[in-house]
Write a protein that holds these residues in place. Structure first.
Motif, PDB file in Angstrom:
ATOM      1  N   ARG A   1       0.855  -1.194   0.000  1.00 35.96           N
ATOM      2  CA  ARG A   1       0.000   0.000   0.000  1.00 35.96           C
ATOM      3  C   ARG A   1       0.884   1.234   0.000  1.00 35.96           C
ATOM      4  NH1 ARG A   1      -5.345  -0.701   0.851  1.00 35.96           N
ATOM      5  NH2 ARG A   1      -5.957  -2.854   1.256  1.00 35.96           N
ATOM      6  N   LEU A   2       0.509   2.195  -0.787  1.00 30.99           N
ATOM      7  CA  LEU A   2       1.247   3.436  -0.913  1.00 30.99           C
ATOM      8  C   LEU A   2       0.549   4.519  -0.065  1.00 30.99           C
ATOM      9  CD1 LEU A   2       1.635   3.161  -4.777  1.00 30.99           C
ATOM     10  CD2 LEU A   2       3.250   2.410  -3.034  1.00 30.99           C
ATOM     11  N   PRO A   3       1.221   5.631   0.273  1.00 29.66           N
ATOM     12  CA  PRO A   3       2.516   6.069  -0.271  1.00 29.66           C
ATOM     13  C   PRO A   3       3.695   5.537   0.538  1.00 29.66           C
ATOM     14  CG  PRO A   3       1.582   7.781   1.106  1.00 29.66           C
ATOM     15  CD  PRO A   3       0.571   6.665   1.090  1.00 29.66           C
ATOM     16  N   LEU A   4       4.782   5.261  -0.153  1.00 28.01           N
ATOM     17  CA  LEU A   4       6.049   4.885   0.462  1.00 28.01           C
ATOM     18  C   LEU A   4       7.172   5.403  -0.430  1.00 28.01           C
ATOM     19  CD1 LEU A   4       5.431   1.185   1.599  1.00 28.01           C
ATOM     20  CD2 LEU A   4       5.858   3.129   3.109  1.00 28.01           C
ATOM     21  N   GLU A   5       8.367   5.466   0.112  1.00 27.74           N
ATOM     22  CA  GLU A   5       9.527   5.862  -0.679  1.00 27.74           C
ATOM     23  C   GLU A   5       9.933   4.692  -1.557  1.00 27.74           C
ATOM     24  OE1 GLU A   5      12.171   7.472  -2.681  1.00 27.74           O
ATOM     25  OE2 GLU A   5      11.257   8.764  -1.154  1.00 27.74           O
ATOM     26  N   LEU A   6       9.858   4.884  -2.880  1.00 27.85           N
ATOM     27  CA  LEU A   6      10.053   3.768  -3.809  1.00 27.85           C
ATOM     28  C   LEU A   6      11.133   4.058  -4.841  1.00 27.85           C
ATOM     29  CD1 LEU A   6       6.290   2.874  -4.371  1.00 27.85           C
ATOM     30  CD2 LEU A   6       7.920   1.672  -2.908  1.00 27.85           C
ATOM     31  N   GLU A   7      12.159   4.772  -4.429  1.00 27.88           N
ATOM     32  CA  GLU A   7      13.221   5.167  -5.363  1.00 27.88           C
ATOM     33  C   GLU A   7      13.899   3.970  -6.013  1.00 27.88           C
ATOM     34  OE1 GLU A   7      17.554   7.487  -5.232  1.00 27.88           O
ATOM     35  OE2 GLU A   7      16.235   7.474  -3.469  1.00 27.88           O
ATOM     36  N   HIS A   8      14.052   2.881  -5.268  1.00 23.96           N
ATOM     37  CA  HIS A   8      14.807   1.729  -5.764  1.00 23.96           C
ATOM     38  C   HIS A   8      13.911   0.664  -6.411  1.00 23.96           C
ATOM     39  CE1 HIS A   8      18.304   3.378  -3.814  1.00 23.96           C
ATOM     40  NE2 HIS A   8      17.685   3.374  -2.644  1.00 23.96           N
ATOM     41  N   PHE A   9      12.627   0.970  -6.589  1.00 23.66           N
ATOM     42  CA  PHE A   9      11.696  -0.056  -7.050  1.00 23.66           C
ATOM     43  C   PHE A   9      10.982   0.353  -8.333  1.00 23.66           C
ATOM     44  CE2 PHE A   9      11.864  -0.163  -2.402  1.00 23.66           C
ATOM     45  CZ  PHE A   9      12.322  -1.453  -2.187  1.00 23.66           C
ATOM     46  N   SER A  10      10.645  -0.655  -9.102  1.00 21.38           N
ATOM     47  CA  SER A  10       9.684  -0.474 -10.183  1.00 21.38           C
ATOM     48  C   SER A  10       8.305  -0.749  -9.604  1.00 21.38           C
ATOM     49  CB  SER A  10       9.972  -1.443 -11.334  1.00 21.38           C
ATOM     50  OG  SER A  10      11.220  -1.163 -11.925  1.00 21.38           O
ATOM     51  N   VAL A  11       7.285  -0.009 -10.079  1.00 20.70           N
ATOM     52  CA  VAL A  11       5.949  -0.104  -9.486  1.00 20.70           C
ATOM     53  C   VAL A  11       4.906  -0.302 -10.580  1.00 20.70           C
ATOM     54  CG1 VAL A  11       4.237   1.007  -8.014  1.00 20.70           C
ATOM     55  CG2 VAL A  11       6.675   1.484  -7.660  1.00 20.70           C
ATOM     56  N   LEU A  12       4.055  -1.278 -10.378  1.00 17.49           N
ATOM     57  CA  LEU A  12       2.891  -1.474 -11.235  1.00 17.49           C
ATOM     58  C   LEU A  12       1.668  -1.150 -10.397  1.00 17.49           C
ATOM     59  CD1 LEU A  12       1.553  -2.461 -13.869  1.00 17.49           C
ATOM     60  CD2 LEU A  12       1.551  -4.769 -12.890  1.00 17.49           C
ATOM     61  N   HIS A  13       1.001  -0.029 -10.718  1.00 22.11           N
ATOM     62  CA  HIS A  13      -0.186   0.371  -9.960  1.00 22.11           C
ATOM     63  C   HIS A  13      -1.327  -0.595 -10.268  1.00 22.11           C
ATOM     64  CE1 HIS A  13      -3.961   2.606  -9.279  1.00 22.11           C
ATOM     65  NE2 HIS A  13      -3.323   3.026  -8.203  1.00 22.11           N
ATOM     66  N   LEU A  14      -1.913  -1.174  -9.229  1.00 23.49           N
ATOM     67  CA  LEU A  14      -2.978  -2.156  -9.414  1.00 23.49           C
ATOM     68  C   LEU A  14      -4.365  -1.522  -9.300  1.00 23.49           C
ATOM     69  CD1 LEU A  14      -1.469  -5.146  -7.384  1.00 23.49           C
ATOM     70  CD2 LEU A  14      -1.339  -4.714  -9.847  1.00 23.49           C
ATOM     71  N   HIS A  15      -4.595  -0.793  -8.217  1.00 25.94           N
ATOM     72  CA  HIS A  15      -5.879  -0.109  -8.087  1.00 25.94           C
ATOM     73  C   HIS A  15      -5.826   0.880  -6.922  1.00 25.94           C
ATOM     74  CE1 HIS A  15      -6.312  -3.495  -5.222  1.00 25.94           C
ATOM     75  NE2 HIS A  15      -7.005  -2.623  -4.505  1.00 25.94           N
ATOM     76  N   THR A  16      -6.820   1.751  -6.866  1.00 25.58           N
ATOM     77  CA  THR A  16      -6.987   2.689  -5.761  1.00 25.58           C
ATOM     78  C   THR A  16      -8.328   2.395  -5.105  1.00 25.58           C
ATOM     79  OG1 THR A  16      -5.688   4.396  -6.886  1.00 25.58           O
ATOM     80  CG2 THR A  16      -7.153   5.113  -5.113  1.00 25.58           C
ATOM     81  N   GLU A  17      -8.346   2.368  -3.773  1.00 28.20           N
ATOM     82  CA  GLU A  17      -9.596   2.056  -3.090  1.00 28.20           C
ATOM     83  C   GLU A  17      -9.893   3.095  -2.006  1.00 28.20           C
ATOM     84  OE1 GLU A  17      -9.662  -1.529  -0.809  1.00 28.20           O
ATOM     85  OE2 GLU A  17      -7.529  -1.414  -0.347  1.00 28.20           O
ATOM     86  N   PRO A  18     -11.166   3.310  -1.721  1.00 37.12           N
ATOM     87  CA  PRO A  18     -11.554   4.307  -0.717  1.00 37.12           C
ATOM     88  C   PRO A  18     -11.415   3.770   0.704  1.00 37.12           C
ATOM     89  CG  PRO A  18     -13.504   3.256  -1.620  1.00 37.12           C
ATOM     90  CD  PRO A  18     -12.325   2.709  -2.396  1.00 37.12           C
ATOM     91  N   PHE A  19     -11.479   4.688   1.657  1.00 35.58           N
ATOM     92  CA  PHE A  19     -11.548   4.330   3.064  1.00 35.58           C
ATOM     93  C   PHE A  19     -12.992   4.430   3.545  1.00 35.58           C
ATOM     94  CE2 PHE A  19      -7.080   4.912   2.797  1.00 35.58           C
ATOM     95  CZ  PHE A  19      -6.501   4.301   3.913  1.00 35.58           C
ATOM     96  N   TYR A  20     -13.286   3.667   4.606  1.00 32.15           N
ATOM     97  CA  TYR A  20     -14.623   3.690   5.199  1.00 32.15           C
ATOM     98  C   TYR A  20     -14.533   3.964   6.697  1.00 32.15           C
ATOM     99  CZ  TYR A  20     -16.973   1.925   1.029  1.00 32.15           C
ATOM    100  OH  TYR A  20     -17.496   1.802  -0.240  1.00 32.15           O
TER     101      TYR A  20
END
Length: 293
Positions: free
Chosen positions: A146-165
């Motif tokens: 789960r994002l956000p995180l520091e991802l300088e050293h990583f490749s990222v494939l965004h899967l989806h965004t979900e709301p909070f309840y």
């Protein structure tokens, strides 16, 4: 003696003649005879004897032939397995999963298994920040975080965004409401999932801060079933990602989507962009990329 000589010996035994074996091996007869002689000298035993028009194995030759077949077969199997691993047909998929997990992960893995039935799996569950460390240290190749995180050293494939309840006990509903804002709920006693400084906790606190609101925090609980039990017992309300509700149905709670504040969480697949990714992992990434494109 090497594998090449063992193949020569197998051909000699199966053809019964040096000349026929040489034809099978696409070589001339004298060098093949020399190889047979060299093998006999190295082993100190006669391997074949002339019996009429064909060669016959000695007892030593029969023993060597048995092992020669096994060794050449093992070599071919090794070559095939290495090739399959290289193609991602075989091998091992090592993947980390965020503590809140992905509710569709079993279906994702089942689809991958249908494509690559020989692949085996090693799945680890942890907080997103720790999973980043595991990927960086190459303990796992992939991680769903789960994002956000520091991802300088990583490749990222965004899967989806979900709301909070916002969730409360079923005994404490907000009448005639399906959605709430942070301003509506900031005074409720809240127990948050995750731990201070980690992804979900940080996202919630950061959203309140952006709206200049001070939430009424009374605690943290990273054990989700216990968190839901506390909410059910009217101990406190909470704020959770939608995945938590889908993965833990049946609790007597009321859930209200939080709107108008940008409070949502992105889920992504990460891998170390500075290290080789196994073919099994590459195939997993490509399957997910195809599904979300």
């Amino acid at each position: 003696m090497d594998i090449r000589q063992l193949r020569y010996f197998i051909a000699i035994v199966e053809e019964g003649k040096i000349s026929a074996a040489a034809d099978r091996l696409h070589m001339s007869q004298p060098p093949l005879s020399q190889q047979l002689k060299a093998m006999e000298e190295e082993l100190g035993s006669r391997l074949v004897e002339r019996g009429g028009k064909s060669l016959e194995m000695t007892e030593a030759g029969k023993a060597l032939y048995k092992y020669a077949l096994q060794m050449t077969q093992l070599l071919e199997e090794a070559k095939l397995e290495v090739k399959e691993v290289g193609n991602g047909v075989n091998g091992r998929l090592t993947i980390g999963i965020n503590t809140f997990s992905v509710d569709g992960l079993p279906d994702i893995l089942q689809r991958f298994k249908e494509l690559y039935p020989k692949v085996t799996y090693r799945i680890q569950q942890n907080e997103s920040s720790h999973l980043c460390k595991l990927v960086e240290e190459r303990i796992v190749e992939l991680a769903i975080i789960r994002l956000p995180l520091e991802l300088e050293h990583f490749s990222v494939l965004h899967l989806h965004t979900e709301p909070f309840y916002f969730i409360t006990s079923a005994q404490q509903p907000l009448h005639d409401r399906e959605e709430v804002s942070l301003a509506d709920i900031h005074s409720y006693p809240l127990i948050l999932p995750s731990t201070e400084g980690l992804g979900v906790h940080y996202s919630i606190i950061e959203a309140f801060s952006r709206h200049q609101l001070q939430p009424n925090l009374i605690g943290e609980c990273s054990d989700i079933p216990l968190l839901l039990d506390l909410v059910t017992s009217e101990f406190a309300a909470s704020i959770v990602p939608e995945t938590v509700l889908r993965r833990h149905p049946g609790y007597p709670i009321q859930a209200y989507e939080i709107i108008g504040n940008g409070l949502s969480t992105s889920v992504g697949l990460i891998w170390n962009k500075h290290h080789y990714l196994s073919k099994a992992a590459q195939n997993f990434v490509e399957m997910l990329r195809d599904e979300i494109s």
